[in-house]
Motif scaffolding. Structure first.
Motif, PDB file in Angstrom:
ATOM      1  N   GLN A   1      16.160 -15.622   9.456  1.00 32.83           N
ATOM      2  CA  GLN A   1      14.958 -15.931   9.847  1.00 32.83           C
ATOM      3  C   GLN A   1      14.016 -14.508  10.335  1.00 32.83           C
ATOM      4  O   GLN A   1      12.830 -14.391  10.032  1.00 32.83           O
ATOM      5  CB  GLN A   1      15.062 -16.729  11.240  1.00 32.83           C
ATOM      6  N   LEU A   2      15.072 -13.510  10.828  1.00 27.44           N
ATOM      7  CA  LEU A   2      14.336 -12.214  10.922  1.00 27.44           C
ATOM      8  C   LEU A   2      13.614 -11.599  10.152  1.00 27.44           C
ATOM      9  O   LEU A   2      12.619 -11.091   9.965  1.00 27.44           O
ATOM     10  CB  LEU A   2      15.376 -11.289  11.466  1.00 27.44           C
ATOM     11  N   GLN A   3      14.246 -11.796   8.675  1.00 27.18           N
ATOM     12  CA  GLN A   3      13.924 -11.335   7.544  1.00 27.18           C
ATOM     13  C   GLN A   3      12.520 -11.780   7.264  1.00 27.18           C
ATOM     14  O   GLN A   3      11.658 -11.104   6.569  1.00 27.18           O
ATOM     15  CB  GLN A   3      14.745 -11.216   6.432  1.00 27.18           C
ATOM     16  N   HIS A   4      12.352 -13.091   7.465  1.00 25.49           N
ATOM     17  CA  HIS A   4      11.132 -13.772   7.123  1.00 25.49           C
ATOM     18  C   HIS A   4      10.004 -13.894   8.301  1.00 25.49           C
ATOM     19  O   HIS A   4       9.288 -14.722   8.056  1.00 25.49           O
ATOM     20  CB  HIS A   4      11.535 -15.291   6.456  1.00 25.49           C
ATOM     21  N   CYS A   5      10.264 -13.033   9.295  1.00 22.68           N
ATOM     22  CA  CYS A   5       9.298 -13.004  10.411  1.00 22.68           C
ATOM     23  C   CYS A   5       8.287 -11.775  10.175  1.00 22.68           C
ATOM     24  O   CYS A   5       8.783 -10.666  10.110  1.00 22.68           O
ATOM     25  CB  CYS A   5      10.012 -12.925  11.613  1.00 22.68           C
ATOM     26  N   LYS A   6       7.082 -12.195  10.033  1.00 24.63           N
ATOM     27  CA  LYS A   6       5.859 -11.267   9.900  1.00 24.63           C
ATOM     28  C   LYS A   6       6.140 -10.127  11.009  1.00 24.63           C
ATOM     29  O   LYS A   6       5.923  -8.744  10.654  1.00 24.63           O
ATOM     30  CB  LYS A   6       4.886 -11.799   9.923  1.00 24.63           C
ATOM     31  N   ARG A   7       6.070 -10.788  12.407  1.00 24.72           N
ATOM     32  CA  ARG A   7       5.990  -9.757  13.454  1.00 24.72           C
ATOM     33  C   ARG A   7       7.251  -8.830  13.550  1.00 24.72           C
ATOM     34  O   ARG A   7       7.211  -7.805  13.729  1.00 24.72           O
ATOM     35  CB  ARG A   7       6.123 -10.525  14.737  1.00 24.72           C
ATOM     36  N   CYS A   8       8.542  -9.425  13.193  1.00 22.76           N
ATOM     37  CA  CYS A   8       9.667  -8.527  13.323  1.00 22.76           C
ATOM     38  C   CYS A   8       9.760  -7.450  12.351  1.00 22.76           C
ATOM     39  O   CYS A   8      10.070  -6.237  12.440  1.00 22.76           O
ATOM     40  CB  CYS A   8      10.876  -9.450  12.849  1.00 22.76           C
ATOM     41  N   ARG A   9       9.139  -7.886  10.954  1.00 24.73           N
ATOM     42  CA  ARG A   9       9.297  -6.857   9.924  1.00 24.73           C
ATOM     43  C   ARG A   9       8.178  -5.681  10.266  1.00 24.73           C
ATOM     44  O   ARG A   9       8.357  -4.487  10.149  1.00 24.73           O
ATOM     45  CB  ARG A   9       8.796  -7.376   8.773  1.00 24.73           C
ATOM     46  N   ARG A  10       7.134  -6.087  11.137  1.00 24.71           N
ATOM     47  CA  ARG A  10       6.076  -4.927  11.578  1.00 24.71           C
ATOM     48  C   ARG A  10       6.465  -4.270  12.807  1.00 24.71           C
ATOM     49  O   ARG A  10       6.144  -3.156  12.755  1.00 24.71           O
ATOM     50  CB  ARG A  10       4.864  -5.881  11.856  1.00 24.71           C
ATOM     51  N   GLU A  11       7.443  -4.906  13.582  1.00 22.49           N
ATOM     52  CA  GLU A  11       7.483  -4.041  14.876  1.00 22.49           C
ATOM     53  C   GLU A  11       8.908  -3.768  15.119  1.00 22.49           C
ATOM     54  O   GLU A  11       9.223  -2.755  15.934  1.00 22.49           O
ATOM     55  CB  GLU A  11       7.237  -5.285  16.272  1.00 22.49           C
ATOM     56  N   LEU A  12      10.042  -4.382  14.297  1.00 25.01           N
ATOM     57  CA  LEU A  12      11.325  -3.678  14.457  1.00 25.01           C
ATOM     58  C   LEU A  12      11.713  -2.505  13.431  1.00 25.01           C
ATOM     59  O   LEU A  12      11.324  -2.406  12.247  1.00 25.01           O
ATOM     60  CB  LEU A  12      12.242  -4.680  14.249  1.00 25.01           C
ATOM     61  N   PRO A  13      12.563  -1.576  13.789  1.00 24.33           N
ATOM     62  CA  PRO A  13      13.110  -0.808  12.816  1.00 24.33           C
ATOM     63  C   PRO A  13      13.599  -1.241  11.528  1.00 24.33           C
ATOM     64  O   PRO A  13      14.075  -2.536  11.603  1.00 24.33           O
ATOM     65  CB  PRO A  13      14.342  -0.200  13.546  1.00 24.33           C
ATOM     66  N   SER A  14      13.219  -0.925  10.337  1.00 22.37           N
ATOM     67  CA  SER A  14      13.340  -1.037   9.174  1.00 22.37           C
ATOM     68  C   SER A  14      14.756  -1.416   8.889  1.00 22.37           C
ATOM     69  O   SER A  14      15.170  -2.518   8.427  1.00 22.37           O
ATOM     70  CB  SER A  14      12.924  -0.370   7.979  1.00 22.37           C
ATOM     71  N   GLU A  15      15.663  -0.740   9.267  1.00 22.92           N
ATOM     72  CA  GLU A  15      17.154  -0.981   9.162  1.00 22.92           C
ATOM     73  C   GLU A  15      17.595  -2.307   9.755  1.00 22.92           C
ATOM     74  O   GLU A  15      18.450  -2.912   9.127  1.00 22.92           O
ATOM     75  CB  GLU A  15      18.075   0.356   9.659  1.00 22.92           C
ATOM     76  N   ILE A  16      17.138  -2.641  10.824  1.00 22.02           N
ATOM     77  CA  ILE A  16      17.740  -3.952  11.270  1.00 22.02           C
ATOM     78  C   ILE A  16      17.206  -5.105  10.618  1.00 22.02           C
ATOM     79  O   ILE A  16      17.754  -5.954  10.535  1.00 22.02           O
ATOM     80  CB  ILE A  16      17.185  -3.951  12.861  1.00 22.02           C
ATOM     81  N   VAL A  17      16.079  -4.828  10.053  1.00 21.49           N
ATOM     82  CA  VAL A  17      15.422  -6.040   9.317  1.00 21.49           C
ATOM     83  C   VAL A  17      15.937  -6.466   7.974  1.00 21.49           C
ATOM     84  O   VAL A  17      16.355  -7.481   7.321  1.00 21.49           O
ATOM     85  CB  VAL A  17      13.917  -5.995   9.013  1.00 21.49           C
TER      86      VAL A  17
END
Length: 199
Positions: A152-168
């Motif tokens: 789900q995290l990988q398909h969340c527009k906000r998480c991809r935008r706001e979290l560090p790339s490595e975590i996503v």
């Protein structure tokens, strides 16, 4: 059968599926005590009468419960993943106990609500003259690192935008981050409020 040695002075065992949560008669409490057992109660003010019965019988008050979902993130506002329009959540089978709409892990306003509610609840027990001796929980919701939450995290527009790339994009990095956050959030927003009321 009864225990050979007197269990007084030792913390009793509790059962996940026990004897219910209604106040027990003194004799029923003694029957459990003689076998090294104690009724456990849930984290609810409705349990105070049963807690008083246990305490009056000389038994510890042990609160215990479990749950698996997006709580306590869901106590806040604007916490949910913002999925891509084309995203359909897959089923991961036995690895995941269940699935739910996960929370953006950095949207933690709900945890502040959780901390306040936890402290208020324990204060209700204390004000009623009850000392809580132990709080045991099996909370396996966000940010517990279930595989479906990474998907789900990988398909969340906000998480991809706001979290560090490595975590996503790196599951190992995400899992490491999730465990650290899980421990930190429960330490700060659950264990700490409890200890403030019952040091």
């Amino acid at each position: 059968p009864k225990l050979t040695n007197d269990p007084r002075g030792h913390m009793p065992m509790i059962m996940w599926h026990g004897v219910g949560f209604a106040p027990l008669a003194a004799r029923d409490i003694e029957v459990l005590r003689e076998r090294g057992l104690c009724q456990h109660l849930q984290l609810s003010a409705s349990m105070i009468p049963a807690a008083k019965a246990l305490q009056q019988a000389g038994m510890p008050v042990i609160l215990m419960e479990g749950r698996t979902d997006n709580w306590p993130y869901s106590l806040g506002k604007d916490w949910a993943h913002q999925f891509d329009v084309s995203y359909a959540q897959p089923w991961f089978g036995k690895e995941d106990a269940s699935q739910w709409h996960g929370a953006c892990p950095h949207r933690t306003d709900g945890w502040n609500v959780f901390a306040t509610e936890t402290k208020q609840l324990l204060q209700e027990f204390r004000q009623a003259g009850v000392r809580v001796d132990a709080v045991l929980v099996d909370y396996e919701g966000d940010p517990y690192p279930w595989s479906h939450l990474f998907d789900q995290l990988q398909h969340c527009k906000r998480c991809r935008r706001e979290l560090p790339s490595e975590i996503v994009h790196n599951k190992a990095a995400w899992r490491n981050h999730a465990w650290k956050q899980y421990v930190s959030l429960y330490d700060e927003h659950f264990a700490k409020p409890i200890r403030e009321v019952f040091p």
